[in-house]
Design a protein around this motif. Sequence first.
Motif, PDB file in Angstrom:
ATOM      1  N   ARG D  51       0.862  -1.196   0.000  1.00 15.41           N
ATOM      2  CA  ARG D  51       0.000   0.000   0.000  1.00 15.41           C
ATOM      3  C   ARG D  51       0.893   1.240   0.000  1.00 15.41           C
ATOM      4  NH1 ARG D  51      -4.393   1.259   4.782  1.00 15.41           N
ATOM      5  NH2 ARG D  51      -5.558   2.904   3.710  1.00 15.41           N
ATOM      6  N   ARG D  52       0.624   2.160  -0.886  1.00 11.61           N
ATOM      7  CA  ARG D  52       1.505   3.306  -1.089  1.00 11.61           C
ATOM      8  C   ARG D  52       1.447   4.311   0.064  1.00 11.61           C
ATOM      9  NH1 ARG D  52       0.601   7.887  -5.173  1.00 11.61           N
ATOM     10  NH2 ARG D  52       2.386   9.198  -4.670  1.00 11.61           N
ATOM     11  N   THR D  53       2.597   4.548   0.675  1.00 12.11           N
ATOM     12  CA  THR D  53       2.701   5.501   1.777  1.00 12.11           C
ATOM     13  C   THR D  53       3.014   6.893   1.232  1.00 12.11           C
ATOM     14  OG1 THR D  53       3.601   3.731   3.148  1.00 12.11           O
ATOM     15  CG2 THR D  53       3.940   5.990   3.922  1.00 12.11           C
ATOM     16  N   LEU D  54       2.348   7.922   1.766  1.00 10.15           N
ATOM     17  CA  LEU D  54       2.657   9.304   1.364  1.00 10.15           C
ATOM     18  C   LEU D  54       3.711   9.915   2.279  1.00 10.15           C
ATOM     19  CD1 LEU D  54      -0.930  10.626   0.590  1.00 10.15           C
ATOM     20  CD2 LEU D  54       0.747   9.616  -0.963  1.00 10.15           C
ATOM     21  N   TYR D  55       3.496   9.814   3.578  1.00  8.30           N
ATOM     22  CA  TYR D  55       4.468  10.309   4.556  1.00  8.30           C
ATOM     23  C   TYR D  55       4.115   9.743   5.921  1.00  8.30           C
ATOM     24  CZ  TYR D  55       0.788  13.655   5.775  1.00  8.30           C
ATOM     25  OH  TYR D  55      -0.404  14.216   6.160  1.00  8.30           O
ATOM     26  N   LEU D  56       4.976   9.982   6.893  1.00 12.00           N
ATOM     27  CA  LEU D  56       4.729   9.521   8.262  1.00 12.00           C
ATOM     28  C   LEU D  56       4.795  10.698   9.214  1.00 12.00           C
ATOM     29  CD1 LEU D  56       6.823   6.240   8.778  1.00 12.00           C
ATOM     30  CD2 LEU D  56       4.456   6.478   8.061  1.00 12.00           C
ATOM     31  N   GLU D  57       4.099  10.563  10.342  1.00 10.53           N
ATOM     32  CA  GLU D  57       4.283  11.526  11.430  1.00 10.53           C
ATOM     33  C   GLU D  57       4.693  10.780  12.688  1.00 10.53           C
ATOM     34  OE1 GLU D  57       1.254  15.158  10.237  1.00 10.53           O
ATOM     35  OE2 GLU D  57       0.951  14.053  12.107  1.00 10.53           O
ATOM     36  N   TYR D  58       5.781  11.241  13.300  1.00 10.76           N
ATOM     37  CA  TYR D  58       6.260  10.622  14.531  1.00 10.76           C
ATOM     38  C   TYR D  58       5.953  11.544  15.707  1.00 10.76           C
ATOM     39  CZ  TYR D  58       8.953   7.032  12.081  1.00 10.76           C
ATOM     40  OH  TYR D  58       9.331   5.955  11.317  1.00 10.76           O
ATOM     41  N   GLU D  59       5.448  10.911  16.770  1.00 12.28           N
ATOM     42  CA  GLU D  59       5.136  11.641  18.002  1.00 12.28           C
ATOM     43  C   GLU D  59       5.876  10.957  19.143  1.00 12.28           C
ATOM     44  OE1 GLU D  59       0.922  11.902  18.703  1.00 12.28           O
ATOM     45  OE2 GLU D  59       1.149  11.791  20.890  1.00 12.28           O
ATOM     46  N   GLY D  60       6.376  11.707  20.106  1.00 10.88           N
ATOM     47  CA  GLY D  60       7.110  11.082  21.201  1.00 10.88           C
ATOM     48  C   GLY D  60       6.795  11.671  22.550  1.00 10.88           C
ATOM     49  N   TYR D  61       7.010  10.865  23.564  1.00 11.65           N
ATOM     50  CA  TYR D  61       6.994  11.330  24.958  1.00 11.65           C
ATOM     51  C   TYR D  61       8.464  11.627  25.237  1.00 11.65           C
ATOM     52  CZ  TYR D  61       6.149  10.772  30.066  1.00 11.65           C
ATOM     53  OH  TYR D  61       6.061  10.923  31.428  1.00 11.65           O
ATOM     54  N   GLU D  62       8.839  12.861  24.944  1.00 10.71           N
ATOM     55  CA  GLU D  62      10.259  13.156  24.749  1.00 10.71           C
ATOM     56  C   GLU D  62      11.147  12.879  25.960  1.00 10.71           C
ATOM     57  OE1 GLU D  62      11.610  16.417  22.463  1.00 10.71           O
ATOM     58  OE2 GLU D  62       9.688  16.717  21.465  1.00 10.71           O
ATOM     59  N   THR D  63      10.725  13.357  27.129  1.00 10.88           N
ATOM     60  CA  THR D  63      11.602  13.179  28.300  1.00 10.88           C
ATOM     61  C   THR D  63      11.828  11.691  28.599  1.00 10.88           C
ATOM     62  OG1 THR D  63       9.638  13.479  29.671  1.00 10.88           O
ATOM     63  CG2 THR D  63      11.108  15.389  29.411  1.00 10.88           C
ATOM     64  N   MET D  64      10.745  10.914  28.507  1.00  8.34           N
ATOM     65  CA  MET D  64      10.889   9.478  28.776  1.00  8.34           C
ATOM     66  C   MET D  64      11.667   8.788  27.647  1.00  8.34           C
ATOM     67  SD  MET D  64       7.990   6.642  29.751  1.00  8.34           S
ATOM     68  CE  MET D  64       8.408   4.878  29.833  1.00  8.34           C
ATOM     69  N   ALA D  65      11.435   9.223  26.409  1.00 11.46           N
ATOM     70  CA  ALA D  65      12.142   8.621  25.274  1.00 11.46           C
ATOM     71  C   ALA D  65      13.652   8.809  25.432  1.00 11.46           C
ATOM     72  CB  ALA D  65      11.661   9.233  23.966  1.00 11.46           C
ATOM     73  N   LEU D  66      14.063  10.005  25.813  1.00  9.58           N
ATOM     74  CA  LEU D  66      15.496  10.259  26.006  1.00  9.58           C
ATOM     75  C   LEU D  66      16.061   9.403  27.128  1.00  9.58           C
ATOM     76  CD1 LEU D  66      15.645  14.118  25.541  1.00  9.58           C
ATOM     77  CD2 LEU D  66      16.837  12.388  24.157  1.00  9.58           C
ATOM     78  N   ARG D  67      15.273   9.275  28.193  1.00 10.58           N
ATOM     79  CA  ARG D  67      15.721   8.444  29.307  1.00 10.58           C
ATOM     80  C   ARG D  67      15.887   6.991  28.868  1.00 10.58           C
ATOM     81  NH1 ARG D  67      13.507   8.088  35.403  1.00 10.58           N
ATOM     82  NH2 ARG D  67      13.541  10.340  35.219  1.00 10.58           N
ATOM     83  N   LYS D  68      14.943   6.496  28.070  1.00 12.96           N
ATOM     84  CA  LYS D  68      15.010   5.094  27.628  1.00 12.96           C
ATOM     85  C   LYS D  68      16.137   4.896  26.610  1.00 12.96           C
ATOM     86  CE  LYS D  68      12.154   3.533  30.346  1.00 12.96           C
ATOM     87  NZ  LYS D  68      12.635   2.551  31.352  1.00 12.96           N
ATOM     88  N   MET D  69      16.378   5.904  25.766  1.00  4.63           N
ATOM     89  CA  MET D  69      17.495   5.792  24.817  1.00  4.63           C
ATOM     90  C   MET D  69      18.828   5.715  25.578  1.00  4.63           C
ATOM     91  SD  MET D  69      15.796   8.442  22.068  1.00  4.63           S
ATOM     92  CE  MET D  69      17.260   8.973  21.184  1.00  4.63           C
ATOM     93  N   SER D  70      18.968   6.521  26.622  1.00  8.10           N
ATOM     94  CA  SER D  70      20.191   6.452  27.445  1.00  8.10           C
ATOM     95  C   SER D  70      20.317   5.092  28.119  1.00  8.10           C
ATOM     96  CB  SER D  70      20.181   7.517  28.544  1.00  8.10           C
ATOM     97  OG  SER D  70      19.868   8.769  28.041  1.00  8.10           O
TER      98      SER D  70
END
Lengths: 86, 86, 153, 153
Positions: D51-70
């Motif tokens: 199925r043809r994709t046009l674009y994506l949108e990413y949303e994050g819980y930024e403070t927690m995302a950074l903590r989990k990436m660390s």
Amino acid sequence: MRIMKIKVLLFARLREIVGSEMVELHRNEIFTVRDVWDTLQAEFPQVEGFGKSLLFSLNQEFADLNTRIEDGDELAIFPPVSGGDN
Amino acid sequence: MRIMKIKVLLFARLREIVGSEMVELHRNEIFTVRDVWDTLQAEFPQVEGFGKSLLFSLNQEFADLNTRIEDGDELAIFPPVSGGDN
Amino acid sequence: MRPYHQNETGDVYQIVQDAIQLDKLARQVSQPEDGAIVTFAGIVRNNTQGRRTLYLEYEGYETMALRKMSEIGATIKQKWAVNQVGIVHRLGRLEIGETSVGIVITSAHRRIAFEACHFAIDTLKKIVPIWKKEFFEDGEVWIEGDFTQLPTS
Amino acid sequence: MRPYHQNETGDVYQIVQDAIQLDKLARQVSQPEDGAIVTFAGIVRNNTQGRRTLYLEYEGYETMALRKMSEIGATIKQKWAVNQVGIVHRLGRLEIGETSVGIVITSAHRRIAFEACHFAIDTLKKIVPIWKKEFFEDGEVWIEGDFTQLPTS
């Protein structure tokens, strides 16, 4: 009896269904994440079908329905994550 | 009896030990890679200790001591390869 | 700087004498179907088992090396659903921190890209006729790979 | 463009709104002790199961995302002898071919770098609170990961 105020962050599809990225719940007895989720379901019946696959975090650490909540905690509820590649 | 001329490419430590990147061998009977290697050892005794871990290629494909050689083939002899990262 | 040379299937197998630009290689081979790009860069380290390295010299049997690099790519495309393969090896004198080999694998899916890229460098180190000489403060030494009986064609 | 932010151990965990420059990230974290650099780029593909994709949108819980990436980086440094870790995730609207996540692992040895890089993206997709919405010609859909019971702290 004291009324507790709990702010709950919502993300992704859950945020869209509730129509807000943050809701404030008031309840006179809130002890666990489960109490918050029950209250949220009562106030926003549209989230009900979601229950089985949601994730919870308390102060940016994963939590579960039995995790205890204190005043001032940052609670978030969201669907399974899907970042990265597609 | 016809004298066969075989050009042999040498690489890396083997090239340094022989002192040349290409040697031409003359022999009246050359049938296999083994014949070439024997001749090379006779002409350049300093290569002798090398024998067990050398690689051979004929026309840029790996060969072994029993591989047959034709006039005009490109033969190469070299140590185990060590490209890539270190 | 000239683009890398893509063959008729869009893959790159190249030997160069100057700096490898892995990001340029990746941009060149990538396509709208890609979901994952895994790259590997082999880097000249400043030491070997604690002994300080000054620089390296790479020597190759170029025609055969190119042939073997293409063979690795062909094997990868048979084994995995990768989109493109790029393998570039540098020869000559390389300083500490410089890239001796760069590999790019593009695929719709990440697991495939990781497996194929790892396979590419492991196989390159067995069958691609390139050798390196390591220069230390007090001497130099040819590095020889492990001897393995290679399949004859 | 500003350099990526390296923490006190030299590692990078960052969320950005603009294009990820993986080569810049790799150059920034690399050191003379490195023998291998493995990178992973997650790319917005032009289709999902045809199925043809046009674009994506990413949303994050930024403070927690950074903590989990660390946290992922810290786990990697405990498990493997890697030199540096760099993990950068982009949020917002991404077009086809753009990089949503870039990961760099540097190490003296390649096997370690491959294993750690693969672990990083697999774990990121389980524990880092970021979500994507995929936009098609005839609709949009939130992508949800597989539900897994995550360890609570």
